[in-house]
Design an enzyme around this catalytic site. Structure first.
Site, PDB file in Angstrom:
ATOM      1  CG  HIS A  87      -5.878  41.713  59.559  1.00 51.23           C
ATOM      2  ND1 HIS A  87      -4.667  41.787  58.909  1.00 51.23           N
ATOM      3  CD2 HIS A  87      -5.874  42.728  60.471  1.00 51.23           C
ATOM      4  CE1 HIS A  87      -3.968  42.816  59.400  1.00 51.23           C
ATOM      5  NE2 HIS A  87      -4.678  43.403  60.345  1.00 51.23           N
ATOM      6  CG  HIS A 114      -6.974  47.274  59.205  1.00 52.73           C
ATOM      7  ND1 HIS A 114      -5.795  47.817  58.726  1.00 52.73           N
ATOM      8  CD2 HIS A 114      -6.598  46.378  60.158  1.00 52.73           C
ATOM      9  CE1 HIS A 114      -4.772  47.271  59.352  1.00 52.73           C
ATOM     10  NE2 HIS A 114      -5.227  46.400  60.244  1.00 52.73           N
ATOM     11  CD  GLU A 115      -9.031  44.410  62.684  1.00 57.84           C
ATOM     12  OE1 GLU A 115      -8.626  43.228  62.657  1.00 57.84           O
ATOM     13  OE2 GLU A 115      -8.313  45.360  63.052  1.00 57.84           O
ATOM     14  CG  HIS A 117      -0.487  45.029  59.593  1.00 56.60           C
ATOM     15  ND1 HIS A 117      -0.168  44.821  60.909  1.00 56.60           N
ATOM     16  CD2 HIS A 117      -1.812  45.309  59.566  1.00 56.60           C
ATOM     17  CE1 HIS A 117      -1.252  44.978  61.644  1.00 56.60           C
ATOM     18  NE2 HIS A 117      -2.264  45.270  60.854  1.00 56.60           N
TER      19      HIS A 117
HETATM   20  C1  0D3 Z   1      -5.083  48.544  65.381  1.00 50.85           C
HETATM   21  O1  0D3 Z   1      -5.832  48.484  66.321  1.00 50.85           O
HETATM   22  C2  0D3 Z   1      -5.239  47.664  64.178  1.00 50.85           C
HETATM   23  C3  0D3 Z   1      -6.552  48.003  63.504  1.00 50.85           C
HETATM   24  C4  0D3 Z   1      -6.494  49.021  62.433  1.00 50.85           C
HETATM   25  C5  0D3 Z   1      -5.329  49.523  61.882  1.00 50.85           C
HETATM   26  C6  0D3 Z   1      -5.383  50.420  60.846  1.00 50.85           C
HETATM   27  C7  0D3 Z   1      -6.601  50.845  60.336  1.00 50.85           C
HETATM   28  C8  0D3 Z   1      -7.754  50.360  60.899  1.00 50.85           C
HETATM   29  C9  0D3 Z   1      -7.695  49.451  61.944  1.00 50.85           C
HETATM   30  C10 0D3 Z   1      -5.233  46.285  64.705  1.00 50.85           C
HETATM   31  S1  0D3 Z   1      -5.333  45.027  63.491  1.00 50.85           S
HETATM   32  N1  0D3 Z   1      -4.066  49.401  65.335  1.00 50.85           N
HETATM   33  C11 0D3 Z   1      -3.768  50.309  66.425  1.00 50.85           C
HETATM   34  C12 0D3 Z   1      -4.282  51.682  66.168  1.00 50.85           C
HETATM   35  O2  0D3 Z   1      -4.150  52.185  65.078  1.00 50.85           O
HETATM   36  C13 0D3 Z   1      -2.289  50.426  66.638  1.00 50.85           C
HETATM   37  N2  0D3 Z   1      -4.877  52.268  67.214  1.00 50.85           N
HETATM   38  C14 0D3 Z   1      -5.370  53.598  67.169  1.00 50.85           C
HETATM   39  C15 0D3 Z   1      -4.376  54.585  67.553  1.00 50.85           C
HETATM   40  O3  0D3 Z   1      -3.342  54.290  68.103  1.00 50.85           O
HETATM   41  N3  0D3 Z   1      -4.634  55.829  67.240  1.00 50.85           N
HETATM   42 ZN    ZN Z   2      -4.261  45.093  61.444  1.00 50.36          ZN
END
Ligand code: 0D3
Ligand code: ZN
Ligand code: CA
Ligand code: ZN
Length: 501
Positions: free
Chosen positions: A237, A233-234, A243
């Site tokens: 980016h 995912h990162e 997103h």
């Molecule tokens: C993040 O931290 C994203 C990273 C992410 C999102 C989807 C898939 C892999 C990585 C920041 S770019 N999102 C938070 C998240 O999902 C909102 N945190 C875990 C949670 O809340 N269970």
């Molecule tokens: Zn993200």
């Protein structure tokens, strides 16, 4: 130009723990706040919508208070934005700040607006990029971390014509590191949970860099957050991808990785990265046998369902890893991952699902196994999955096609091939022998895919056809494409279809 994927930290209210899943509304809580959201919640929501949905509050907003303390502006302007946000997350677009909506808002994400698109996409102008792993600060061994990152880059270079090389000394385009809390880039991490990582858009210096929150419990296989899933995912980016609103995409803003599910880019991710960088020369041969998975489209004329059930006031339509949630009051039916409602609980490609209202549970079926989820405790009951022989099926029954629950009369009909079984939920027994579907439900072809009872009719689904059945008259009253239930086809078309039959 460098742009940070801003964190939502500033919008978090103190003391709130983010939740991993969309929590189910507790059945005894009303869906709507009749008295309007409390001031603090409304303020929080406004800031959220300002940040992610371009909501512009009136600077000189009159604190004119309408009936029951609801700010009159709320209904007119914010409502649209709340709906837009709800649609994005597959929530019923009520336009109201339901508990569920607030819970999703409180989950911090790495920033960039969900709706905003770049005027001009920011991307790397070269095809070969170097990366460096600086500062491990993680309990996972350096060699394991290396392997995970190499695999994550490979996932992108399999589809886009890019090469990624690891450097250990010299300057690299992309520097990857782990940090605790404030690490001096204006976006401090938030400890365990919440934001997992963030990345900078392509560019010089810090551009393209990726930071992981060192306070997370990172894993390479099971418990905790899967490092590979977050890295993919990162790195997306870091390549310039924003997103995606597609809940099946790796670039969907919320972590939703099920360890049982193989990590792969979705069709949407592939299209998006290929739009920016072109197609990898290996793409065709790598994916000819197994193309990237598409998220089902509710307007696909060939759509079929795996299972359908009522759940409180909603009807849920299951397909692969996804489900649509249809709320009686709203036109829009949003798609979401099954795992967003029931994390780490039930597998994709289910056979049947029903809500046993008396028992306050939801029952899921796949193959010879079934799972019971309690709505009281919002978790799987102990000891599940169990074998469907518990219901009293003879051993030759290896799976069920559909489950049809009648709330009022407390029984469930199970469909297997050409026959059906009546299960008494109070006595917990199957009464009598199986009956032929053709006799009990004339006009319904077998085997069926799914069945559900709502609004006085039984709805059967087989392939791309929906049969609306009147249980009193004992006949099919209309047929149409299955997606007439998802507000895609209008009912006039269905009538034409049933005339042709
Ligand atoms: C993040 O931290 C994203 C990273 C992410 C999102 C989807 C898939 C892999 C990585 C920041 S770019 N999102 C938070 C998240 O999902 C909102 N945190 C875990 C949670 O809340 N269970
Ligand atoms: Zn993200
Ligand atoms: Ca964190
Ligand atoms: Zn950072």
């Amino acid at each position: 130009m460098k742009m940070l994927w801003l964190s939502l930290l500033t919008l978090m209210m103190p003391g709130q723990t983010p939740v991993a899943a969309f929590p189910l509304r507790s059945p005894d809580l009303p869906l709507h706040h009749d008295a309007g959201p409390p001031e603090a919640e409304q303020k929080f929501a406004e800031e959220y919508l300002q940040h992610f949905y371009g909501y512009k509050p009136k600077s000189q907003r009159q604190k004119r208070t309408a009936v029951r303390g609801v700010d009159a502006d709320w209904t007119t302007e914010l409502c649209d934005k709340v709906q837009e946000m709800q649609r994005f997350f597959g929530l019923p677009p009520t336009g109201e700040l339901t508990n569920e909506t607030l819970a999703v808002m409180r989950r911090p994400r790495c920033g960039l607006s969900d709706v905003e698109r770049f005027e001009e996409t920011i991307r790397w102008k070269k095809k070969t990029l170097s990366y460096r792993i600086a500062g491990y600060n993680s309990p996972i061994s350096a060699s394991k971390v290396h392997r995970v990152f190499r695999a994550a880059w490979r996932i992108w270079s399999n589809v886009a014509p890019m090469k990624f090389h690891k450097r250990s000394r010299k300057e690299a385009d992309i520097v990857i590191s782990f940090h605790n809390g404030d690490h001096q880039d204006g976006s401090p991490f938030d400890g365990k949970g919440g934001i997992l990582a963030h990345a900078f858009l392509p560019g010089f210096g810090i551009g393209g860099d990726v930071h992981f929150d060192a306070d997370e419990e990172w894993s390479v296989n099971s418990t905790g957050f899967n490092l590979l899933a977050v890295a993919v995912h990162e790195f997306g980016h870091a390549l310039g991808l924003p997103h995606s609103s597609d809940p099946g995409a790796i670039m969907y803003p919320a972590y939703n990785f099920a360890p049982t599910h193989e990590l792969q880019l979705s069709f949407r991710d592939v299209k998006d990265v290929q739009h920016m960088y072109g197609i990898s020369p290996y793409f065709a041969s790598l994916f000819s046998k197994r193309p990237p998975p598409r998220t089902p489209d509710k307007c696909d004329p060939d759509l079929s369902f795996d299972a359908v059930t009522e759940l409180q006031q909603e009807v849920l339509f299951f397909k692969d890893r996804f489900m649509w949630r249809k709320h009686p009051k709203f036109e829009e039916t949003g798609i979401t991952l099954i795992s967003s409602l029931w994390p780490d609980s039930v597998p994709p490609y289910l056979d049947a699902v029903y809500e046993n209202v008396g028992g306050n549970v939801i029952v899921f079926f796949k193959g010879h196994q079934y799972w019971i989820w309690t709505l009281r405790q919002l978790k799987l009951e102990e000891g599940f999955p169990r074998n469907i022989s518990d219901f009293g099926f003879p051993s030759r029954i290896k799976s069920v096609d559909a489950a049809l629950h009648f709330r009022k009369d407390r029984y469930t009909v199970f469909f297997t091939g050409h026959v059906c079984w009546r299960y008494n939920e109070l006595q917990k027994t199957i009464g009598g022998s199986p009956k032929l579907i053709a006799e009990l439900w004339p006009g319904i072809p077998t085997p069926i895919d799914a069945a559900v009872f709502y609004e006085g009719f039984v709805h059967f689904f087989k392939g791309n056809v929906h049969y609306k059945y009147d249980p009193n008259a004992k006949r099919v009253v209309s047929t149409g494409p299955v997606n007439d239930q998802l507000d895609c086809k209008r009912t006039e078309d269905n009538e034409i279809l049933s005339e042709r039959k």
